[in-house]
Design a protein around this motif. Structure first.
Motif, short mmCIF file in Angstrom:
data_model
loop_
_atom_site.label_atom_id
_atom_site.label_comp_id
_atom_site.label_asym_id
_atom_site.label_seq_id
_atom_site.Cartn_x
_atom_site.Cartn_y
_atom_site.Cartn_z
N PHE A 1 50.44 -30.11 10.56
CA PHE A 1 51.73 -29.72 11.11
C PHE A 1 52.08 -28.27 10.77
O PHE A 1 52.56 -27.51 11.60
CB PHE A 1 52.84 -30.66 10.64
N PRO B 1 51.97 -26.74 14.49
CA PRO B 1 53.05 -27.70 14.73
C PRO B 1 53.15 -28.17 16.18
O PRO B 1 53.41 -29.34 16.43
CB PRO B 1 54.31 -26.95 14.30
N ASP B 2 52.94 -27.27 17.14
CA ASP B 2 53.02 -27.68 18.54
C ASP B 2 51.99 -28.75 18.87
O ASP B 2 52.26 -29.69 19.61
CB ASP B 2 52.81 -26.49 19.48
N LEU C 1 53.31 -32.08 17.41
CA LEU C 1 54.50 -32.57 18.11
C LEU C 1 54.22 -33.02 19.54
O LEU C 1 54.80 -33.99 20.01
CB LEU C 1 55.57 -31.47 18.13
N GLN C 2 53.30 -32.36 20.21
CA GLN C 2 53.06 -32.68 21.61
C GLN C 2 51.96 -33.71 21.82
O GLN C 2 51.78 -34.18 22.94
CB GLN C 2 52.77 -31.40 22.39
N SER D 1 55.51 -39.73 17.41
CA SER D 1 56.14 -39.67 16.10
C SER D 1 55.12 -39.19 15.07
O SER D 1 53.91 -39.25 15.30
CB SER D 1 56.68 -41.04 15.69
N PHE D 2 55.62 -38.74 13.93
CA PHE D 2 54.70 -38.30 12.88
C PHE D 2 53.86 -39.46 12.35
O PHE D 2 52.65 -39.30 12.16
CB PHE D 2 55.46 -37.58 11.77
N TYR E 1 51.02 -39.90 14.61
CA TYR E 1 50.01 -38.86 14.41
C TYR E 1 49.12 -39.20 13.22
O TYR E 1 47.90 -39.05 13.29
CB TYR E 1 50.66 -37.49 14.23
#
Length: 85
Positions: A53, A57-58, A61-62, A66-67, A70
Motif C-alpha cells: 500500500f 496505493p492506487d 485500492l483499485q 477492501s484491504f 487484498y
C-alpha cells in the motif's frame, strides 16, 4: 510506486533480502517482482500488504474491494505486480 530511483531501489532491496524478490519485468506503468520466499502466515501477509500500500496505493485500492480482501488475494501470489498512473 516511488517516483525516485533511490526509493524504488531501497524497497526492492529490502524485499530482495527478506523474500528473495527480483524484478522480472518493467513496463511503462507496471513493475513485476518474482518472490522466492513467500510469506507464511496471514499476519506476515498483512504486513506485506501494508508495504504494498505504501509502495503503490492506487494498485491496492483499485484491485480489491477492501484491504482484508487484498490481504487474502496476496497469499501465495507470485509474482507481485504493481502499476502506477
Amino acid at each position: 510506486m516511488p517516483g525516485d530511483a533511490a526509493g524504488l531501489a531501497a524497497v526492492l532491496g529490502s524485499w530482495e533480502r527478506r523474500f528473495g524478490a527480483r524484478g522480472i519485468a518493467l513496463r511503462r506503468d507496471t513493475l513485476f517482482v518474482s518472490v522466492s520466499a513467500a510469506q507464511i502466515t496471514r499476519l506476515q501477509t498483512a504486513h506485506i500488504a501494508c508495504e504494498h500500500f505504501v509502495f503503490a496505493p492506487d494498485d491496492v485500492l483499485q484491485n480489491s474491494d477492501s484491504f482484508p480482501e487484498y490481504i487474502d488475494a496476496l497469499i501465495d501470489v507470485n509474482p507481485w505486480g504493481f502499476w502506477s498512473d
